[in-house]
Design a protein around this motif. Sequence first.
Motif, PDB file in Angstrom:
ATOM      1  N   GLU A   1       0.832  -1.208   0.000  1.00  0.00           N
ATOM      2  CA  GLU A   1       0.000   0.000   0.000  1.00  0.00           C
ATOM      3  C   GLU A   1       0.864   1.255   0.000  1.00  0.00           C
ATOM      4  O   GLU A   1       0.540   2.256  -0.662  1.00  0.00           O
ATOM      5  N   ASN A   2       1.954   1.210   0.727  1.00  0.00           N
ATOM      6  CA  ASN A   2       2.874   2.342   0.789  1.00  0.00           C
ATOM      7  C   ASN A   2       3.459   2.657  -0.584  1.00  0.00           C
ATOM      8  O   ASN A   2       3.517   3.825  -1.009  1.00  0.00           O
ATOM      9  N   TYR A   3       3.833   1.599  -1.316  1.00  0.00           N
ATOM     10  CA  TYR A   3       4.409   1.809  -2.642  1.00  0.00           C
ATOM     11  C   TYR A   3       3.339   2.105  -3.698  1.00  0.00           C
ATOM     12  O   TYR A   3       3.645   2.665  -4.755  1.00  0.00           O
TER      13      TYR A   3
ATOM     14  N   TYR B   1      12.473  -1.921 -10.711  1.00  0.00           N
ATOM     15  CA  TYR B   1      13.570  -1.041 -10.281  1.00  0.00           C
ATOM     16  C   TYR B   1      13.742  -1.125  -8.761  1.00  0.00           C
ATOM     17  O   TYR B   1      14.860  -1.280  -8.253  1.00  0.00           O
ATOM     18  N   MET B   2      12.626  -1.023  -8.021  1.00  0.00           N
ATOM     19  CA  MET B   2      12.704  -1.046  -6.557  1.00  0.00           C
ATOM     20  C   MET B   2      13.174  -2.407  -6.041  1.00  0.00           C
ATOM     21  O   MET B   2      13.925  -2.493  -5.074  1.00  0.00           O
ATOM     22  N   LEU B   3      12.734  -3.480  -6.704  1.00  0.00           N
ATOM     23  CA  LEU B   3      13.160  -4.826  -6.322  1.00  0.00           C
ATOM     24  C   LEU B   3      14.673  -4.953  -6.352  1.00  0.00           C
ATOM     25  O   LEU B   3      15.307  -5.314  -5.350  1.00  0.00           O
ATOM     26  N   TRP B   4      15.270  -4.656  -7.512  1.00  0.00           N
ATOM     27  CA  TRP B   4      16.713  -4.875  -7.700  1.00  0.00           C
ATOM     28  C   TRP B   4      17.558  -3.830  -6.981  1.00  0.00           C
ATOM     29  O   TRP B   4      18.762  -4.035  -6.782  1.00  0.00           O
ATOM     30  N   ASN B   5      16.938  -2.721  -6.576  1.00  0.00           N
ATOM     31  CA  ASN B   5      17.677  -1.706  -5.822  1.00  0.00           C
ATOM     32  C   ASN B   5      17.397  -1.748  -4.325  1.00  0.00           C
ATOM     33  O   ASN B   5      17.746  -0.817  -3.591  1.00  0.00           O
TER      34      ASN B   5
ATOM     35  N   PHE C   1      12.550  -3.335  -1.325  1.00  0.00           N
ATOM     36  CA  PHE C   1      11.710  -4.308  -0.631  1.00  0.00           C
ATOM     37  C   PHE C   1      12.521  -5.143   0.366  1.00  0.00           C
ATOM     38  O   PHE C   1      11.974  -6.046   0.994  1.00  0.00           O
ATOM     39  N   SER C   2      13.796  -4.847   0.508  1.00  0.00           N
ATOM     40  CA  SER C   2      14.689  -5.643   1.355  1.00  0.00           C
ATOM     41  C   SER C   2      15.006  -4.914   2.649  1.00  0.00           C
ATOM     42  O   SER C   2      15.214  -3.694   2.643  1.00  0.00           O
ATOM     43  N   VAL C   3      15.083  -5.656   3.738  1.00  0.00           N
ATOM     44  CA  VAL C   3      15.308  -5.050   5.040  1.00  0.00           C
ATOM     45  C   VAL C   3      16.668  -4.366   5.123  1.00  0.00           C
ATOM     46  O   VAL C   3      16.838  -3.379   5.848  1.00  0.00           O
ATOM     47  N   ASN C   4      17.646  -4.873   4.367  1.00  0.00           N
ATOM     48  CA  ASN C   4      18.983  -4.262   4.367  1.00  0.00           C
ATOM     49  C   ASN C   4      19.232  -3.374   3.145  1.00  0.00           C
ATOM     50  O   ASN C   4      20.354  -2.948   2.896  1.00  0.00           O
ATOM     51  N   LYS C   5      18.176  -3.131   2.386  1.00  0.00           N
ATOM     52  CA  LYS C   5      18.214  -2.320   1.161  1.00  0.00           C
ATOM     53  C   LYS C   5      19.229  -2.852   0.146  1.00  0.00           C
ATOM     54  O   LYS C   5      19.805  -2.098  -0.630  1.00  0.00           O
TER      55      LYS C   5
ATOM     56  N   ASP D   1      12.204   8.080   0.953  1.00  0.00           N
ATOM     57  CA  ASP D   1      11.249   8.390   2.037  1.00  0.00           C
ATOM     58  C   ASP D   1      10.212   7.275   2.167  1.00  0.00           C
ATOM     59  O   ASP D   1       9.828   6.894   3.281  1.00  0.00           O
ATOM     60  N   ALA D   2       9.742   6.779   1.021  1.00  0.00           N
ATOM     61  CA  ALA D   2       8.756   5.694   1.035  1.00  0.00           C
ATOM     62  C   ALA D   2       9.347   4.447   1.683  1.00  0.00           C
ATOM     63  O   ALA D   2       8.660   3.732   2.432  1.00  0.00           O
ATOM     64  N   TYR D   3      10.611   4.185   1.399  1.00  0.00           N
ATOM     65  CA  TYR D   3      11.298   3.037   2.017  1.00  0.00           C
ATOM     66  C   TYR D   3      11.387   3.213   3.529  1.00  0.00           C
ATOM     67  O   TYR D   3      11.122   2.274   4.300  1.00  0.00           O
ATOM     68  N   ASP D   4      11.726   4.398   3.964  1.00  0.00           N
ATOM     69  CA  ASP D   4      11.818   4.675   5.404  1.00  0.00           C
ATOM     70  C   ASP D   4      10.470   4.469   6.082  1.00  0.00           C
ATOM     71  O   ASP D   4      10.403   4.017   7.240  1.00  0.00           O
ATOM     72  N   ASN D   5       9.388   4.798   5.382  1.00  0.00           N
ATOM     73  CA  ASN D   5       8.040   4.674   5.955  1.00  0.00           C
ATOM     74  C   ASN D   5       7.715   3.240   6.366  1.00  0.00           C
ATOM     75  O   ASN D   5       6.982   3.022   7.340  1.00  0.00           O
TER      76      ASN D   5
END
Length: 369
Positions: free
Chosen positions: A109-111, A132-136, A139-143, A337-341
Amino acid sequence: MKEKKEKNTDEIEKKIEELKQEFKFLTKAQKELLLYRKIVEIGKIEDNSKGFNSFRYSQDINSDELLCLIKAADIGSIKPLVVYVMRDHKLKYQEVYEESLIRYNNVLENYKKLAQELDINSSLDLSHLLTYMLWNGYFSVNKKHFYKLQERLMLPGMYSFDVIKGKGVCLAYAELLNNYLSICEKDSSILICKVPTKKNAISCDYRPKIERNTKINISSRVFSSLMGFFLGGLINKFGNHAITLIEENGNMYAYDPTNLYVLNIKNSSTASIINGKGEFQIKPLMTFIIDSNSDPNHLYEKLLSENVKSALSRKEFIFSFENLIEIINKNISLLDDAYDNIHKDLEYIDRQTDEIGGSYKALKKRKTI
C-alpha cells in the motif's frame, strides 16, 4: 437402506448430467480449467475474521460433489485430485504468518501511494517501478538484493518474503509483482513457463538499465545443471521459470522481472520476447494446479480462448521504461522516504521469518497454535 442408496445414486447421476451441460462446448483445456475452478470452490466457507484472506475450507470431504465434477468433465486425468488436495495449502502457512502478511500489505500500500504521487498509472509503468525497486533493495530489510538459489524460505503464497530478506528467485519476483499490481487494482496473474536452456535460443537486444546482483555458489550451479540433465522431462512438463501475466485495456502481455523481459502472448502456450528474440512456453493450467489462487482475475480463460491480442511493441516498451527511469531519477528522495516509511514493517517480517522459519518449520509451528 437399499432404497436410500438407490436414491442417492440417482441424485448423483442427475447432477452429473446437469454439470455436463456446462462442459459441453468447451475445448479440453477449457474443460480442465473450469473443472479446477469448481473443485477449488468445494467446501469453501466465507470467513472475514482474517485480514489476509476471506475464506477457509471445511474439513469435511464432499466426495459426491468431487466425483460428480470429475465424471462430468471427463478429462481422464488424476490432476483434478491434485487440485483438490492442493487447494488450501497456502492458507496453512498464512495462519502462522498472519501479522507478517498484514505488514506485507502495508508495504504494498505504501508503494501504491508512491506510484500515485509520481503519477505512475499504467500496469507497464508500475511493473517497471516495482522491478527497479526490487533490484535496488526497496523491498529488502537491508536495502540490498541478490538473486540467490540457496537459503530460501519456500513459503507457499509468501515466496516474496525471501525478497524482504534480501534474496530471491523468479517465483518470488513474479508473486511480488502480481501482489503489487493487485494492490494497484490492475489485473494480473502468476504464470509458470518453460524457458529454453539451449545457447542462443533466446537473446536480448534491449535490457533496461537496472543492475542485477547474483549470489550463486558453485554447488548451486552444479546442482542446478544436474537437475536439468536428469529431470529434463519433468521440467518440460512443469516449467522452469515464473513470470507475471498482465491484462490492460483488453490486451495481454507478460512481464519477467527476473530477466527484464517483456513478452507478447501469441497463444495459450507461447509468449514471444519483445525486447529480444525467442519464445517462452507458458503453462496456465499447470500454474493453476500448483497454485489455485494464482489467477483471481480469470486471465487464464482469456488465454485459452486463443483470441489474444498482441499488447506491446518494442518501441513502446523502451519508451515506457526510459521515461520511468527519468521520473525515478528526478524523485529518488521520494523513493527513499517511502522506504523509510515501511522499514519497521520489513524488520518485523524479517524477524518473524527468522523465528518461525520456512515451509517445514512453519507447518510444525501451526500444529502448536
